[in-house]
Enzyme design. Sequence first.
Site, PDB file in Angstrom:
ATOM      1  N   ASN A   7     -11.164   8.114   7.290  1.00 37.53           N
ATOM      2  CA  ASN A   7     -12.154   7.133   6.849  1.00 37.53           C
ATOM      3  C   ASN A   7     -12.860   6.556   8.082  1.00 37.53           C
ATOM      4  O   ASN A   7     -12.202   5.994   8.968  1.00 37.53           O
ATOM      5  CB  ASN A   7     -11.434   6.022   6.061  1.00 37.53           C
ATOM      6  N   ASP A   9     -15.411   4.282   8.092  1.00 40.30           N
ATOM      7  CA  ASP A   9     -16.151   3.033   7.824  1.00 40.30           C
ATOM      8  C   ASP A   9     -16.295   2.162   9.073  1.00 40.30           C
ATOM      9  O   ASP A   9     -17.334   1.548   9.310  1.00 40.30           O
ATOM     10  CB  ASP A   9     -15.413   2.181   6.775  1.00 40.30           C
ATOM     11  N   HIS A  10     -15.198   2.072   9.860  1.00 38.29           N
ATOM     12  CA  HIS A  10     -15.223   1.104  10.953  1.00 38.29           C
ATOM     13  C   HIS A  10     -16.025   1.565  12.166  1.00 38.29           C
ATOM     14  O   HIS A  10     -16.320   0.770  13.057  1.00 38.29           O
ATOM     15  CB  HIS A  10     -13.809   0.659  11.312  1.00 38.29           C
ATOM     16  N   ARG A  18     -24.324  -4.903  15.623  1.00 37.81           N
ATOM     17  CA  ARG A  18     -25.546  -5.065  16.417  1.00 37.81           C
ATOM     18  C   ARG A  18     -26.788  -4.585  15.679  1.00 37.81           C
ATOM     19  O   ARG A  18     -27.859  -4.552  16.278  1.00 37.81           O
ATOM     20  CB  ARG A  18     -25.418  -4.283  17.732  1.00 37.81           C
ATOM     21  N   HIS A  43     -16.847   4.492   2.522  1.00 38.10           N
ATOM     22  CA  HIS A  43     -16.952   3.565   1.383  1.00 38.10           C
ATOM     23  C   HIS A  43     -18.331   2.919   1.427  1.00 38.10           C
ATOM     24  O   HIS A  43     -18.622   2.125   2.322  1.00 38.10           O
ATOM     25  CB  HIS A  43     -15.843   2.514   1.511  1.00 38.10           C
ATOM     26  N   ARG A  45     -20.183   0.289   0.228  1.00 33.55           N
ATOM     27  CA  ARG A  45     -19.946  -0.968  -0.499  1.00 33.55           C
ATOM     28  C   ARG A  45     -21.263  -1.535  -1.010  1.00 33.55           C
ATOM     29  O   ARG A  45     -22.312  -1.316  -0.412  1.00 33.55           O
ATOM     30  CB  ARG A  45     -19.261  -1.989   0.423  1.00 33.55           C
ATOM     31  N   ARG A  49     -21.826  -3.579   4.069  1.00 32.06           N
ATOM     32  CA  ARG A  49     -21.373  -4.191   5.322  1.00 32.06           C
ATOM     33  C   ARG A  49     -21.133  -3.157   6.427  1.00 32.06           C
ATOM     34  O   ARG A  49     -21.140  -3.492   7.593  1.00 32.06           O
ATOM     35  CB  ARG A  49     -20.113  -5.029   5.101  1.00 32.06           C
ATOM     36  N   GLU A  70     -15.851   6.725  -1.285  1.00 40.85           N
ATOM     37  CA  GLU A  70     -15.182   5.611  -1.970  1.00 40.85           C
ATOM     38  C   GLU A  70     -16.251   4.714  -2.546  1.00 40.85           C
ATOM     39  O   GLU A  70     -17.242   4.410  -1.870  1.00 40.85           O
ATOM     40  CB  GLU A  70     -14.372   4.796  -0.970  1.00 40.85           C
ATOM     41  N   THR A 101     -10.241  -3.187   0.804  1.00 38.65           N
ATOM     42  CA  THR A 101      -9.813  -3.021  -0.584  1.00 38.65           C
ATOM     43  C   THR A 101      -8.413  -3.628  -0.755  1.00 38.65           C
ATOM     44  O   THR A 101      -7.476  -3.222  -0.076  1.00 38.65           O
ATOM     45  CB  THR A 101      -9.771  -1.516  -0.943  1.00 38.65           C
ATOM     46  N   GLU A 151      -5.277   8.261  -6.133  1.00 41.09           N
ATOM     47  CA  GLU A 151      -4.845   7.948  -4.762  1.00 41.09           C
ATOM     48  C   GLU A 151      -3.931   6.736  -4.866  1.00 41.09           C
ATOM     49  O   GLU A 151      -4.340   5.686  -5.378  1.00 41.09           O
ATOM     50  CB  GLU A 151      -6.051   7.640  -3.859  1.00 41.09           C
ATOM     51  N   HIS A 191      -4.067   3.712   2.657  1.00 40.70           N
ATOM     52  CA  HIS A 191      -4.313   2.290   2.926  1.00 40.70           C
ATOM     53  C   HIS A 191      -3.192   1.695   3.772  1.00 40.70           C
ATOM     54  O   HIS A 191      -2.034   1.722   3.383  1.00 40.70           O
ATOM     55  CB  HIS A 191      -4.486   1.449   1.656  1.00 40.70           C
ATOM     56  N   GLY A 192      -3.592   1.229   4.943  1.00 45.08           N
ATOM     57  CA  GLY A 192      -2.642   0.558   5.837  1.00 45.08           C
ATOM     58  C   GLY A 192      -1.725   1.520   6.581  1.00 45.08           C
ATOM     59  O   GLY A 192      -0.777   1.086   7.237  1.00 45.08           O
ATOM     60  N   GLY A 213      -7.954   5.255   7.947  1.00 42.69           N
ATOM     61  CA  GLY A 213      -9.167   4.825   8.630  1.00 42.69           C
ATOM     62  C   GLY A 213      -8.914   3.904   9.808  1.00 42.69           C
ATOM     63  O   GLY A 213      -9.051   4.292  10.966  1.00 42.69           O
TER      64      GLY A 213
HETATM   65  N1  PXP Z   1      -7.938   4.715   0.791  1.00 42.87           N
HETATM   66  C1  PXP Z   1      -8.719   3.811   0.169  1.00 42.87           C
HETATM   67  C2  PXP Z   1      -8.953   3.979  -1.287  1.00 42.87           C
HETATM   68  C3  PXP Z   1      -9.309   2.750   0.869  1.00 42.87           C
HETATM   69  O1  PXP Z   1     -10.073   1.847   0.220  1.00 42.87           O
HETATM   70  C4  PXP Z   1      -9.114   2.665   2.256  1.00 42.87           C
HETATM   71  C5  PXP Z   1      -9.803   1.584   3.039  1.00 42.87           C
HETATM   72  O2  PXP Z   1     -11.179   1.766   3.011  1.00 42.87           O
HETATM   73  C6  PXP Z   1      -8.302   3.635   2.872  1.00 42.87           C
HETATM   74  C7  PXP Z   1      -7.703   4.629   2.127  1.00 42.87           C
HETATM   75  C8  PXP Z   1      -8.040   3.603   4.345  1.00 42.87           C
HETATM   76  O3  PXP Z   1      -7.303   2.458   4.649  1.00 42.87           O
HETATM   77  P1  PXP Z   1      -7.054   2.082   6.162  1.00 42.87           P
HETATM   78  O4  PXP Z   1      -8.372   1.773   6.775  1.00 42.87           O
HETATM   79  O5  PXP Z   1      -6.145   0.897   6.078  1.00 42.87           O
HETATM   80  O6  PXP Z   1      -6.387   3.272   6.796  1.00 42.87           O
END
Ligand code: PXP
Length: 241
Positions: A7, A9-10, A18, A43, A45, A49, A70, A101, A151, A191-192, A213
Site C-alpha cells: 500500500n 498511500d503514504h 507540500r 486507497h 479516500r 487526503r 481500496e 481505517t 481481507e 493492517h498494522g 503499507g
Molecule cells: N488493508 C486495508 C484494508 C487497509 O485499509 C490498510 C490501510 O490503508 C492496509 C491494509 C494497510 O495497513 P498498514 O498501512 O497499517 O500496513
Amino acid sequence: MPLLGVNIDHVATVRQARQTDEPDPVWAAALCELGGADSIVVHLREDRRHIQERDVRLLKETVSTRLNLEMSIAPSIVALALKHKPDQATFVPEKRQELTTEGGLDVIRFFRSIRQAVSRLRGAHINVSLFVDPESPQIEKAKETGCLAVELHTGSYAQAKTAQQRTRQLQKLKKAIACGTALGLTVHAGHGLTYRNVGAVAQLGGLHELNIGHSVVSRAILVGLERAVREMKHLVCVEQR
Ligand code: PXP
C-alpha cells in the site's frame, strides 16, 4: 506463503504535505514491483487526503502486477472505480476524522448497500474483496454479497500487548481463515503489520495475500535517507566549486 500487496498511500501523504509533485506514487509503485510486490494497493479516500484520481488513472496504466483499489461504498467512489477499472477493489469503511481505517466493514448492518456496490463492480468484472474483522458472522454475510474475497483486519493482532493476547488474536485469525476458505472465498489479511509482527501471520497458512503499507513506507524513508543526503550533498558541493 502469501503474496505481498504494498500500500503506497503514504508516499502520496508526503507529496500532499507540500501539494507538489514528489514523491510520485506512480514511480513508487514501479519500485515496489522491482522489489517483488505482487500487487499495488491505494486507497482513494473521499477527502483525497493522499491518493488522487490522477494517481489511480496512471497506476491503472502502469502497474504490471495488479492494482487493488481500496474504497468506500460511496456512489461517487464506486463510479470512479467503474471508470478506472482496477484489477481488484477492496471495500473498507471510511470515516472523515479517522487517521486510518479503524475497523472492518459491518456487513451485517449495511448488507443491502454493500451488496449493491459489490454487484456493480462485479458487473464490470472487477474482483471484489471486503475488509472485515476476523468474525465468522461477518465473513458469512460477506459471502452473501457476491464478493470473491475477504481481507481480514489484523489491527487487533497488531495492537496486542502481551504474548497471551497475540496468541488469542492469531487463533481468531486462524478460525476466520478456515471460515472464509470453507465458504470458497479467497482470504487476504492486513493492517498494522510490521517487520516485527508479520511472520506469525504469514505462517498461519491459508492466506492468499498480505497488504502492508505504513511499515514498508516508514522503513523506506529510513533505509533511503543516507543515500538521499549523500546525493544532495554532492549537488551542494559541486555547486560550491
Ligand atoms: N488493508 C486495508 C484494508 C487497509 O485499509 C490498510 C490501510 O490503508 C492496509 C491494509 C494497510 O495497513 P498498514 O498501512 O497499517 O500496513
